[in-house]
Design an enzyme around this catalytic site. Structure first.
Site, PDB file in Angstrom:
ATOM      1  CE  LYS A 193      15.367  29.945  10.333  1.00 14.94           C
ATOM      2  NZ  LYS A 193      15.065  28.413  10.679  1.00 14.94           N
ATOM      3  CD  GLU A 268       6.396  34.294  -3.191  1.00 17.18           C
ATOM      4  OE1 GLU A 268       5.654  33.716  -3.445  1.00 17.18           O
ATOM      5  OE2 GLU A 268       7.081  35.247  -4.037  1.00 17.18           O
ATOM      6  CB  CYS A 302       3.505  26.903  -1.406  1.00 15.90           C
ATOM      7  SG  CYS A 302       4.424  27.111  -2.927  1.00 15.90           S
ATOM      8  CD  GLU A 399      -0.401  25.943   3.169  1.00 14.17           C
ATOM      9  OE1 GLU A 399       0.046  26.608   4.389  1.00 14.17           O
ATOM     10  OE2 GLU A 399       0.115  25.991   2.009  1.00 14.17           O
TER      11      GLU A 399
END
Ligand code: NAP
Ligand code: MG
Length: 496
Positions: A193, A268, A302, A399
């Site tokens: 996906k 993750e 990330c 973040e």
């Protein structure tokens, strides 16, 4: 590399995929059951790159059935492992042969500059070669058991079954390779996906896999919205495993959605990685390292080193040098020669990042450089450094996933380490120092899955990659990365 600017007006074509028939189920390209679709947009220009099918729960059912049937019929596992390794290597060769086109597409869909796209798509090639090398090296153990030598005891390594692979948009092609390669190496069948903002170029991976000989149904693709197609995969009772890369917020949702059949989950997730620069650091090394660590891919990494703790003796000099270098970065369309930083992915991210910068300033940070739009088309934000940021500010806690560095001075290294760990995240961290003792002290003290000493953002396929705390569950890479797609069975046989 020669790139024709005219290409940026074109759509991303994935022959034999007709425009909008972006689902791959049992080896056939098809549109979503509802015929709904959405556009993929070039973030540098706003151009429409083509239609993406919006798969829903019905499409997910079809894809899961396809993957389940291929698994149960052993279409992949019944091939001797040298043949499977040859196919994985052939995928790598084919990606490499099509590199130039894939790179241009990746730039058009994601916005990253050409050199970064070359590195990341190259990372996809390496992933298939690395995991192809695992074939023939995956095996169980045998050993004596306390019940005596009338028994033969051994373990079997078996693929988990049907794996759903959900990827984000920040390194779309590479991150898809980082999941498809180990899933196939482990013997799973898969449903990929892609992220809604970057689905089109990733379809080339599925096409290439089919051409390389991956049997129908072994790799399926469901494009669509995360909240619909992704959620349906997470809830599906016949999906055995989810490997997800994305935000911590969605990761948490996946934990809940997958509870029904207690799916195996690899997560993750996000990060807010600290970088500590000591007063003995080699600044010639630290300045480009810190800058690259946060600004690479417009901060959409990330592992971005987004919190800088610099010793007060060198703080002003370092922040000044970083600001000078940041303001000289060449921003523009990633296809243009010499561009160092492209746009952020979407209007939504653009607004979010600008909002964060404003909140940092209103919470007391000094704006050292950037803080505003670049140009008047696309989603470009100038590299931004916020200085002397209060440690409680949202830009330090949350973040941002954009080109924004929050810098703070320190006098006491213990305080800096405490602050570095004062976060929900634990993905990565870095230290710059010429002291061997301090380098290793900080490396041990920071709670993060990956740590760098005097270098930004290096990883390798054999090295486990993943997060402490709310940065995730499990590790990708190396033996742990293959094991994440396998179950272990203990077998005991009576011999006499
Ligand atoms: P995201 O919103 O979490 O999306 C990631 C993927 O999950 C996309 O394919 C998304 O689909 C899908 N998704 C969204 N909602 C879902 C749901 N309810 N159920 C199942 N799937 C769902 O993340 P993003 O904004 O695309 O990517 C940025 C994030 O990824 C950052 O937090 C970053 O730190 C993280 N990241 C982590 C790593 C790592 O290795 N640790 C690497 C790269 C990025 P849509 O695109 O349709 O929303
Ligand atoms: Mg998203």
């Amino acid at each position: 590399m020669q790139v024709s600017k005219g290409q940026s007006q074109d759509q991303i074509r994935v022959s034999p995929v007709a425009n909008g028939e972006t689902l791959l189920i049992d080896g056939q390209w098809t549109a979503s059951h509802s015929s709904d679709s959405f556009s993929s947009i070039n973030p540098a220009t706003g151009d429409d790159l083509g239609q993406v099918s919006a798969g829903d729960a019905t499409d997910v059912d079809a894809a899961v059935l396809s993957a389940r049937t291929a698994f149960d019929e052993r279409r992949w596992l019944s091939m001797p492992y040298p043949e499977r390794a040859k196919i994985l290597n052939s995928i790598a060769d084919r990606i490499e042969a099509e590199m130039d086109e894939l790179v241009v597409n990746e730039v058009r869909e994601n916005g990253m500059p050409v050199p970064i796209a070359q590195r990341t798509i190259g990372g996809g090639v390496q992933a298939f070669r690395y995991y192809a090398g695992w074939l023939g090296k995956i095996h169980g153990q045998t050993g004596e058991i306390a019940a005596g030598d009338a028994f033969h005891a051994f373990t079997l390594k078996e693929p988990m079954g049907v794996a759903a692979l959900i990827v984000p948009w920040n390194g779309p092609f590479m991150l898809a390779c980082h999941k498809v390669a180990p899933a196939l190496a482990a013997g799973c069948t898969a449903i990929l996906k892609p992220a809604e903002d970057t689905s089109l170029n990733t379809l080339h991976l599925a096409r290439i896999a089919l051409e390389a000989g991956v049997p129908a149904g072994v790799l399926n693709v469901v494009t669509g919205l995360g909240s619909i197609a992704g959620q349906a995969l997470a809830e599906h009772p016949d999906v055995d495993k989810i490997s997800f890369t994305g935000s911590t917020a969605v990761g948490r949702r996946l934990v809940q959605a997958s509870a029904g059949n207690l799916k195996r989950l690899s997560l993750e997730l996000g990060g807010k990685s600290p970088v500590i620069v000591l007063d003995d650091a080699d600044l010639e090394m630290a300045i480009p390292g810190v800058l690259r660590g946060i600004m690479i891919n417009s901060g959409q990494a990330c592992v971005a080193g987004s919190r800088l703790y610099a010793h007060s003796k060198i703080y002003d000099k370092l922040v000044q040098a970083l600001s000078d270098a940041a303001s000289k970065m060449v921003i523009g369309n990633g296809l243009d020669e010499g561009v160092q930083m492209g746009p952020v992915i979407s209007q939504k991210q653009f607004d979010r990042i600008i909002g964060y910068i404003e909140s940092g300033v209103s919470e007391g940070a000094e704006l050292a450089t950037g803080g505003e739009r670049h140009g008047d088309t696309g989603f470009f934000i100038k590299p931004t450094i916020l200085s002397r940021v209060p440690t409680s500010a949202r830009v330090v806690r949350e973040e941002i996933f954009g080109p924004v560095l929050s810098a703070m001075p320190f006098d006491d290294l213990d305080w800096a380490i405490r602050e570095a760990n004062n976060t929900r995240y634990g993905l990565a961290g870095a230290v710059y120092t010429t002291s061997l003792e301090k380098a290793h002290t900080v490396a041990r003290a920071v709670k993060a899955g990956t740590f760098w000493i005097n270098t930004p953002s290096l990883t390798d396929f054999w090295m486990p990659f993943g997060g402490y705390k709310e940065s995730g569950w499990g590790r990708e890479g190396g033996a742990m990365g293959v094991d994440a797609y396998m179950e272990t069975k203990s077998v005991i046989a009576r011999l006499y």
